[in-house]
Write an enzyme that holds these catalytic residues in place. Structure first.
Site, PDB file in Angstrom:
ATOM      1  N   TYR A 192     -83.249  61.015  68.858  1.00 33.56           N
ATOM      2  CA  TYR A 192     -84.364  61.573  69.471  1.00 33.56           C
ATOM      3  C   TYR A 192     -85.071  60.802  70.358  1.00 33.56           C
ATOM      4  O   TYR A 192     -85.119  59.573  70.344  1.00 33.56           O
ATOM      5  CB  TYR A 192     -85.554  61.696  68.329  1.00 33.56           C
ATOM      6  CG  TYR A 192     -85.408  62.508  67.009  1.00 33.56           C
ATOM      7  CD1 TYR A 192     -84.130  63.080  66.588  1.00 33.56           C
ATOM      8  CD2 TYR A 192     -86.359  62.661  66.287  1.00 33.56           C
ATOM      9  CE1 TYR A 192     -83.949  63.716  65.305  1.00 33.56           C
ATOM     10  CE2 TYR A 192     -86.212  63.441  64.750  1.00 33.56           C
ATOM     11  CZ  TYR A 192     -84.937  63.714  64.729  1.00 33.56           C
ATOM     12  OH  TYR A 192     -85.042  64.442  63.237  1.00 33.56           O
ATOM     13  N   ARG A 219     -91.495  58.076  79.834  1.00 31.05           N
ATOM     14  CA  ARG A 219     -90.424  58.521  78.309  1.00 31.05           C
ATOM     15  C   ARG A 219     -90.193  60.030  78.653  1.00 31.05           C
ATOM     16  O   ARG A 219     -90.584  60.735  79.512  1.00 31.05           O
ATOM     17  CB  ARG A 219     -91.528  58.395  77.328  1.00 31.05           C
ATOM     18  CG  ARG A 219     -92.150  56.969  76.960  1.00 31.05           C
ATOM     19  CD  ARG A 219     -90.856  56.197  76.449  1.00 31.05           C
ATOM     20  NE  ARG A 219     -91.396  54.770  75.849  1.00 31.05           N
ATOM     21  CZ  ARG A 219     -91.732  53.877  76.948  1.00 31.05           C
ATOM     22  NH1 ARG A 219     -91.163  53.950  78.018  1.00 31.05           N
ATOM     23  NH2 ARG A 219     -91.975  52.912  76.539  1.00 31.05           N
ATOM     24  N   TYR A 242     -89.029  49.199  64.714  1.00 30.71           N
ATOM     25  CA  TYR A 242     -88.659  50.428  64.486  1.00 30.71           C
ATOM     26  C   TYR A 242     -87.552  51.078  65.191  1.00 30.71           C
ATOM     27  O   TYR A 242     -86.541  51.472  64.382  1.00 30.71           O
ATOM     28  CB  TYR A 242     -89.922  51.305  65.283  1.00 30.71           C
ATOM     29  CG  TYR A 242     -89.799  52.927  65.267  1.00 30.71           C
ATOM     30  CD1 TYR A 242     -89.370  53.392  64.106  1.00 30.71           C
ATOM     31  CD2 TYR A 242     -90.045  53.513  66.231  1.00 30.71           C
ATOM     32  CE1 TYR A 242     -89.252  55.024  63.934  1.00 30.71           C
ATOM     33  CE2 TYR A 242     -89.880  54.955  66.171  1.00 30.71           C
ATOM     34  CZ  TYR A 242     -89.425  55.621  65.200  1.00 30.71           C
ATOM     35  OH  TYR A 242     -89.247  56.862  65.216  1.00 30.71           O
TER      36      TYR A 242
HETATM   37  N1  UDP Z   1     -98.847  54.568  75.306  1.00 33.43           N
HETATM   38  C1  UDP Z   1    -100.156  54.309  75.954  1.00 33.43           C
HETATM   39  N2  UDP Z   1    -101.226  54.379  74.958  1.00 33.43           N
HETATM   40  C2  UDP Z   1    -101.002  54.878  73.721  1.00 33.43           C
HETATM   41  C3  UDP Z   1     -99.847  55.031  72.945  1.00 33.43           C
HETATM   42  C4  UDP Z   1     -98.905  54.717  74.088  1.00 33.43           C
HETATM   43  O1  UDP Z   1    -100.259  53.958  76.912  1.00 33.43           O
HETATM   44  O2  UDP Z   1    -102.308  54.585  73.079  1.00 33.43           O
HETATM   45  C5  UDP Z   1     -97.699  54.383  76.208  1.00 33.43           C
HETATM   46  C6  UDP Z   1     -96.856  53.617  75.840  1.00 33.43           C
HETATM   47  O3  UDP Z   1     -97.102  52.182  76.306  1.00 33.43           O
HETATM   48  C7  UDP Z   1     -95.483  54.233  76.327  1.00 33.43           C
HETATM   49  C8  UDP Z   1     -95.763  55.828  76.163  1.00 33.43           C
HETATM   50  O4  UDP Z   1     -97.175  55.685  76.035  1.00 33.43           O
HETATM   51  O5  UDP Z   1     -95.162  53.684  77.547  1.00 33.43           O
HETATM   52  C9  UDP Z   1     -95.183  56.396  75.003  1.00 33.43           C
HETATM   53  O6  UDP Z   1     -95.542  55.636  73.963  1.00 33.43           O
HETATM   54  P1  UDP Z   1     -95.340  56.359  72.123  1.00 33.43           P
HETATM   55  O7  UDP Z   1     -95.937  55.057  71.375  1.00 33.43           O
HETATM   56  O8  UDP Z   1     -95.794  57.428  72.136  1.00 33.43           O
HETATM   57  O9  UDP Z   1     -93.798  56.196  72.026  1.00 33.43           O
HETATM   58  P2  UDP Z   1     -92.435  54.902  72.338  1.00 33.43           P
HETATM   59  O10 UDP Z   1     -91.823  55.353  73.376  1.00 33.43           O
HETATM   60  O11 UDP Z   1     -93.052  53.643  72.458  1.00 33.43           O
HETATM   61  O12 UDP Z   1     -91.742  55.071  71.018  1.00 33.43           O
END
Ligand code: UDP
Length: 215
Positions: free
Chosen positions: A51, A105, A23
């Site tokens: 973003y 994040r 991605y």
């Molecule tokens: N995350 C999690 N459980 C989930 C989805 C995400 O613990 O079911 C955590 C993931 O490891 C990261 C944060 O939440 O630390 C944000 O993940 P997301 O997929 O929303 O966005 P990313 O930053 O990966 O694009």
């Protein structure tokens, strides 16, 4: 774009391209295509918005996030747990080098994000536009952990969000949050909505639409 950054907050001039998942690579490729396009044909003017983690919903509760199948992203997953559609959240790892061990994040409200686009269009059409200043981080500049998000969501919704710690997800990094000061300086944009707003609006949409748009 930034892969696993050497430090946070991340500025636009940090190295890009060492992405950790497909991605991220797709975003990098698209930026390169847009840059090449501008070089090949000077009638093109482009502003790139990087973003961070868009979440939340419109404050009316009528426009929200309804991912297909099992949500991959944190916020829609938490929302679906809060209305009982899913039993518990799987927290991907609790031994990252962060304050509580869970991933950090930069969550940004979708309405702030939409406003960044309006500001970017104004800039694009203004005398001020300069190709050298055309890539902007769009985030709040604040990092929240997964467990922070669970706590704030529970408070904003008045619902419990049960969770279990599970293995880390391949391609995830520990910390990612923006230095959004260039967007403030050049676009006159900054985020106004808080993490509480993001959770409140997300829950509002989810509780009005527990089964998404199909219901
Ligand atoms: N995350 C999690 N459980 C989930 C989805 C995400 O613990 O079911 C955590 C993931 O490891 C990261 C944060 O939440 O630390 C944000 O993940 P997301 O997929 O929303 O966005 P990313 O930053 O990966 O694009």
């Amino acid at each position: 774009m930034y892969g696993d950054p050497v430090s946070v907050p991340i500025r636009e001039d940090f190295p890009v391209g060492a992405t950790t998942n497909p991605y991220g690579t797709s975003k990098y490729m698209i930026e390169r295509i847009l840059q090449d396009l501008c070089i090949s044909d000077e009638k093109w003017k482009v502003v790139i918005l990087r973003y961070f983690n868009p979440v939340g919903a419109h404050v009316s509760g009528t426009i929200g996030e309804d991912p297909n199948g099992i949500p991959n992203n944190l916020m829609p997953f938490i929302s679906q747990v809060s209305v009982g559609k899913r039993e518990f959240l799987s927290v991907f790892g609790d031994d990252y080098d962060t304050k509580d061990g869970t991933g950090v994040r930069d969550y940004i409200h979708v309405v702030d994000l939409a406003n960044a686009h309006v500001k970017a269009l104004n800039y694009l059409n203004s005398e001020k536009f300069n190709i050298k200043n055309s890539t902007f981080n769009i985030g709040t500049g604040i990092g929240y952990s997964v467990l922070d998000m669970v706590k704030v969501y529970e408070k904003a919704s008045g619902r419990q969000v049960p969770y279990k710690i599970v293995n880390t997800r391949a391609g995830d990094i520990a910390k990612c949050y923006a230095d959004p000061s260039l967007a403030k300086e050049i676009l006159d944009w900054k985020a106004h909505k808080t993490i509480e707003d993001m959770c409140k609006d997300s829950y509002k949409w989810q509780s009005k639409n527990p089964n998404g748009y199909d219901a």
